[in-house]
Write a protein that holds these residues in place. Structure first.
Motif, PDB file in Angstrom:
ATOM      1  N   ASP A 262       0.832  -1.206   0.000  1.00 55.28           N
ATOM      2  CA  ASP A 262       0.000   0.000   0.000  1.00 55.28           C
ATOM      3  C   ASP A 262       0.869   1.259   0.000  1.00 55.28           C
ATOM      4  O   ASP A 262       0.566   2.243  -0.690  1.00 55.28           O
ATOM      5  CB  ASP A 262      -0.917   0.006   1.230  1.00 55.28           C
ATOM      6  CG  ASP A 262      -2.035  -1.019   1.146  1.00 55.28           C
ATOM      7  OD1 ASP A 262      -2.285  -1.530   0.036  1.00 55.28           O
ATOM      8  OD2 ASP A 262      -2.650  -1.306   2.187  1.00 55.28           O
ATOM      9  N   GLN A 265       2.275   1.832  -3.463  1.00 56.19           N
ATOM     10  CA  GLN A 265       1.235   2.339  -4.354  1.00 56.19           C
ATOM     11  C   GLN A 265       0.937   3.802  -4.056  1.00 56.19           C
ATOM     12  O   GLN A 265       0.799   4.626  -4.964  1.00 56.19           O
ATOM     13  CB  GLN A 265      -0.041   1.502  -4.210  1.00 56.19           C
ATOM     14  CG  GLN A 265       0.053   0.090  -4.759  1.00 56.19           C
ATOM     15  CD  GLN A 265      -0.061   0.011  -6.272  1.00 56.19           C
ATOM     16  OE1 GLN A 265      -0.003   1.030  -6.973  1.00 56.19           O
ATOM     17  NE2 GLN A 265      -0.208  -1.204  -6.783  1.00 56.19           N
ATOM     18  N   ALA A 266       0.857   4.136  -2.757  1.00 55.03           N
ATOM     19  CA  ALA A 266       0.563   5.517  -2.365  1.00 55.03           C
ATOM     20  C   ALA A 266       1.667   6.472  -2.805  1.00 55.03           C
ATOM     21  O   ALA A 266       1.405   7.642  -3.105  1.00 55.03           O
ATOM     22  CB  ALA A 266       0.359   5.600  -0.856  1.00 55.03           C
TER      23      ALA A 266
END
Length: 400
Positions: A262, A265-266
């Motif tokens: 995550d 991706q962020a």
């Protein structure tokens, strides 16, 4: 589709350290360009340039307490991941710079098998009494190891993966070598996330063909029936990633795996925009360092450097810094003293040279162990000298 994200110009091989008496203009140079695959988001070099030469001198842990502590911690963590077996644990070390971890395994009563494709490093490991297979790790080597003695309970990699031109061959080798039903591989590699966020372009050099985030290394392993079941960040080299790998479906995934995916991706590691911002940030770092050195030279200050790491050569050559701005650097490795940095031509001396020269500033090229360097050069405070840290953000520090 491959998209170019950074061009660091024509660079010499960063692990070469010619004699100080030789002419830097004669150093061979190759393009150093970085691309990203928009399908799997693997960051990689093009096919120009030489493989990485074996770094001269003793291993990092012999010169740095920070790196010794890290190596022992790596081994302890890996052994804690190993399955419980009847009899001796079967451990294979994938090259890892000539059995980098093997001495620490031996201290813990584990006799590992070192698979080393560089003949000089294989010979040196054998002379130290380690069991060695003088062959590059990959699918063929893994099958030969299994045929000779069975699969491995634990496979270790200390930064080999980035050095191979075909990562799929490594992944296929892991699938063949790691024992099903509990076997594990523990791999450590430079982490793409801090490299991009902190603009650590000095990590990029010939022979380091790939730059992995968890996104891209997970995709690589999944294509070969393997799975990352745990992942932790490590502080060494400005930001590393340690992953634990098992055959798919054999172990639950830790929460850190999803959290790290995550985070990547962020940060945009699955889009082109993040890499465009990275390239712009690199240009800003270069401009700031050049401006500082040019101003110090204009006012008559003496600035020298500490360290002769291969990553420092990328930093200096990409930024256009030569011995005009940095008359010399120092390094603890006797094998580097009397040589020079490739491309820039900066001579390398014993660390005692700093006290003799009494510079106004010391540029720390080994910035990832900055605290260790500052402590070792306490005498700089005696003449009011300062330290300069180029990355991950430019800083000028008072000596203490």
């Amino acid at each position: 589709m491959l998209v170019e994200i950074l061009d660091l110009g024509a660079q010499p091989e960063a692990n070469s350290f010619p004699l100080a008496s030789t002419d830097p203009a004669a150093d061979p140079r190759w393009p150093l360009r970085v691309f990203v695959c928009e399908r799997c988001w693997l960051v990689q070099l093009d096919d120009a340039g030489p493989p990485e030469a074996a770094l001269p001198g003793p291993p990092a842990y012999a010169l740095s307490p920070t790196m010794r502590n890290h190596a022992t911690g790596f081994v302890d963590d890996a052994l804690a991941r190993a399955p419980t077996v009847d009899g001796p644990l079967r451990v294979v070390e994938m090259a890892s710079h000539g059995g980098y971890l093997a001495p620490f395994l031996r201290e813990r009563g584990v006799d590992s098998l070192v698979v080393e494709g560089v003949s000089a490093l294989a010979g040196a490991a054998a002379e130290r009494g380690h069991r060695v297979i003088a062959q590059a790790f990959g699918h063929a080597a893994a099958e030969a190891i299994v045929a000779d003695g069975g699969p491995a309970d634990l496979v270790l990699d200390n930064y080999l993966l980035a050095h191979v031109e075909d990562p799929n061959d490594i992944a296929a080798g892991l699938r063949a070598l790691v024992r099903r039903g509990g076997g594990r591989a523990v791999l450590e590699l430079d982490h793409l996330l801090p490299l991009v966020i902190d603009r650590r372009f000095d990590s990029i050099r010939h022979g380091h063909y790939s730059y992995f985030g968890l996104l891209s290394v997970s995709a690589l392993l999944e294509r070969h029936g393997l799975e990352v079941v745990d992942a932790t960040t490590q502080p060494v080299y400005g930001g590393a990633l340690r992953i634990v790998v098992a055959h798919a479906g054999e172990a639950p995934l830790s929460r850190t795996v999803a959290a790290m995916l995550d985070a990547e991706q962020a940060a945009g590691l699955g889009s082109r925009d993040a890499f465009a911002a990275f390239a712009t940030g690199v240009q800003a770092v270069q401009a700031q360092l050049r401006a500082f050195l040019d101003e110090r030279r204009r006012v008559g200050d003496l600035v020298v450097a500490y360290g002769a790491p291969s990553r420092g050569n990328t930093l200096l050559n990409a930024t256009g810094i030569t011995r005009e701005q940095l008359p010399f650097t120092v390094d603890q490795s006797p094998q580097k003293q009397g040589a020079r940095l490739p491309g820039s031509g900066i001579p390398i001396y014993d660390p005692s040279r700093i006290a003799e020269a009494r510079p106004s500033h010391v540029l720390i090229l080994t910035w990832d162990i900055r605290q260790e360097v500052v402590v070792s050069l306490r005498e700089v405070a005696a003449w009011g000298g300062r330290f300069v840290v180029p990355l991950p953000r430019f800083e000028v520090l008072a000596a203490s």
